[in-house]
Design a protein around this motif. Sequence first.
Motif, PDB file in Angstrom:
ATOM      1  N   HIS A 156       0.948  -1.163   0.057  1.00  0.00           N
ATOM      2  CA  HIS A 156      -0.056  -0.034  -0.094  1.00  0.00           C
ATOM      3  C   HIS A 156       0.880   1.014   0.123  1.00  0.00           C
ATOM      4  O   HIS A 156       1.855   1.290   0.659  1.00  0.00           O
ATOM      5  CB  HIS A 156      -0.874   0.169   1.155  1.00  0.00           C
ATOM      6  N   TYR A 157       0.456   2.219  -0.639  1.00  0.00           N
ATOM      7  CA  TYR A 157       1.150   3.421  -0.850  1.00  0.00           C
ATOM      8  C   TYR A 157       0.111   4.602  -0.612  1.00  0.00           C
ATOM      9  O   TYR A 157      -0.793   4.583  -1.210  1.00  0.00           O
ATOM     10  CB  TYR A 157       1.906   3.666  -2.372  1.00  0.00           C
ATOM     11  N   VAL A 158       1.050   5.442   0.281  1.00  0.00           N
ATOM     12  CA  VAL A 158       0.019   6.582   0.754  1.00  0.00           C
ATOM     13  C   VAL A 158       0.560   7.729  -0.240  1.00  0.00           C
ATOM     14  O   VAL A 158       1.810   8.265  -0.230  1.00  0.00           O
ATOM     15  CB  VAL A 158       0.300   7.080   1.902  1.00  0.00           C
ATOM     16  N   HIS A 159      -0.152   8.590  -0.981  1.00  0.00           N
ATOM     17  CA  HIS A 159       0.235   9.647  -1.667  1.00  0.00           C
ATOM     18  C   HIS A 159      -0.550  10.987  -1.269  1.00  0.00           C
ATOM     19  O   HIS A 159      -1.633  10.865  -0.716  1.00  0.00           O
ATOM     20  CB  HIS A 159      -0.477   9.793  -3.174  1.00  0.00           C
ATOM     21  N   PHE A 160       0.383  11.865  -0.887  1.00  0.00           N
ATOM     22  CA  PHE A 160      -0.141  13.171  -0.144  1.00  0.00           C
ATOM     23  C   PHE A 160       0.386  14.305  -0.915  1.00  0.00           C
ATOM     24  O   PHE A 160       1.259  14.391  -1.732  1.00  0.00           O
ATOM     25  CB  PHE A 160       0.442  13.015   1.337  1.00  0.00           C
ATOM     26  N   ARG A 161      -0.287  15.478  -0.368  1.00  0.00           N
ATOM     27  CA  ARG A 161       0.300  16.739  -0.936  1.00  0.00           C
ATOM     28  C   ARG A 161       0.271  17.516   0.078  1.00  0.00           C
ATOM     29  O   ARG A 161      -0.730  17.860   0.887  1.00  0.00           O
ATOM     30  CB  ARG A 161      -0.862  17.307  -1.930  1.00  0.00           C
ATOM     31  N   GLY A 162       1.555  18.332   0.329  1.00  0.00           N
ATOM     32  CA  GLY A 162       1.632  19.078   1.373  1.00  0.00           C
ATOM     33  C   GLY A 162       2.493  18.337   2.479  1.00  0.00           C
ATOM     34  O   GLY A 162       3.307  17.863   2.315  1.00  0.00           O
ATOM     35  N   GLU A 163       1.947  18.346   3.724  1.00  0.00           N
ATOM     36  CA  GLU A 163       2.642  17.742   4.972  1.00  0.00           C
ATOM     37  C   GLU A 163       2.612  16.244   4.741  1.00  0.00           C
ATOM     38  O   GLU A 163       1.715  15.505   4.148  1.00  0.00           O
ATOM     39  CB  GLU A 163       1.996  18.050   6.400  1.00  0.00           C
ATOM     40  N   ARG A 164       3.880  15.462   4.781  1.00  0.00           N
ATOM     41  CA  ARG A 164       4.013  14.088   4.924  1.00  0.00           C
ATOM     42  C   ARG A 164       2.868  13.285   5.921  1.00  0.00           C
ATOM     43  O   ARG A 164       2.756  13.530   6.970  1.00  0.00           O
ATOM     44  CB  ARG A 164       5.459  13.652   5.094  1.00  0.00           C
ATOM     45  N   VAL A 165       2.526  12.353   5.224  1.00  0.00           N
ATOM     46  CA  VAL A 165       1.527  11.221   5.855  1.00  0.00           C
ATOM     47  C   VAL A 165       2.041  10.047   5.723  1.00  0.00           C
ATOM     48  O   VAL A 165       2.140   9.580   4.740  1.00  0.00           O
ATOM     49  CB  VAL A 165      -0.223  11.507   5.562  1.00  0.00           C
ATOM     50  N   LEU A 166       2.470   9.384   6.695  1.00  0.00           N
ATOM     51  CA  LEU A 166       2.976   7.907   6.549  1.00  0.00           C
ATOM     52  C   LEU A 166       1.864   6.980   6.762  1.00  0.00           C
ATOM     53  O   LEU A 166       0.836   7.046   7.158  1.00  0.00           O
ATOM     54  CB  LEU A 166       4.082   7.700   7.788  1.00  0.00           C
ATOM     55  N   ILE A 167       2.268   5.778   6.032  1.00  0.00           N
ATOM     56  CA  ILE A 167       1.198   4.506   6.158  1.00  0.00           C
ATOM     57  C   ILE A 167       0.943   4.194   7.685  1.00  0.00           C
ATOM     58  O   ILE A 167      -0.260   3.685   7.888  1.00  0.00           O
ATOM     59  CB  ILE A 167       1.634   3.378   5.362  1.00  0.00           C
ATOM     60  N   GLY A 168       1.859   4.222   8.320  1.00  0.00           N
ATOM     61  CA  GLY A 168       1.886   3.632   9.764  1.00  0.00           C
ATOM     62  C   GLY A 168       0.601   4.881  10.598  1.00  0.00           C
ATOM     63  O   GLY A 168       0.028   4.145  11.327  1.00  0.00           O
ATOM     64  N   THR A 169       0.916   5.999  10.206  1.00  0.00           N
ATOM     65  CA  THR A 169       0.090   7.034  10.930  1.00  0.00           C
ATOM     66  C   THR A 169      -1.179   6.750  10.464  1.00  0.00           C
ATOM     67  O   THR A 169      -2.354   6.785  11.161  1.00  0.00           O
ATOM     68  CB  THR A 169       0.561   8.377  10.496  1.00  0.00           C
TER      69      THR A 169
END
Length: 238
Positions: A156-169
Amino acid sequence: MAAPPTPVERLLLLADQYVGHNDTLDRLLRAGPQAEPDAHLASAQRLASATRTALKAVTDERLYESHALSDTVVRLQQLAFLSSASAEHRLPMARMLTALAPEAATGCADSVAREIRRRRWSATDAPDHELTATQHTALWEIACGHVVVTSSLGRHYVHFRGERVLIGTLRSLEANGLAERVPKSASSAYVGGPFQDRVRLTAAGTTALAAAISRPPTTTAPGTAPAPAAVKTATRSR
């Protein structure tokens, strides 16, 4: 009977409605000529009504007039106008008119929360969920419509824009019932690619984020204002 949402919660819920609306328009645009030209009409009209309701909730608080509050009221009036106008246009223009609405609504939520806590906050108020800084940031980014998830080869991959968001979070938020994924509801990362899973706040997540931004920060809390857009990146789980 459940208590009605606070003005801050109502604005975060409004942001989520705009995220869902924009995702729907993206899917309709992907359908091309097969999409009904007026398929977005009812949704745009509901958004305009919801925005006016949120605006009334803010003005009903009768907060002391300030530049920040005046700007918030104007911004909500603009959102209501743009939503109404989008109902009168075909899909490409309609999508453009509400493109920045989620960020605008979350920004309004933050401004209203600041105004309320400057005048009415009590130290006895406590949120149901104590958020870590990373959870706070992730919930804010989700509320802005900045977070989607894709999967490939079992990862699974988290794609974000702006502040980083981790898969664990993200997984910790899901485990606590604060966020959820809506499968294949967001636009693809590239032309012709598969739809992505939109990450959205649950009702509990909305309440937790509203409580967090409505309390005075002990330090500079991340995610309490929209961050400048950054190049989309991804994190992965193993």
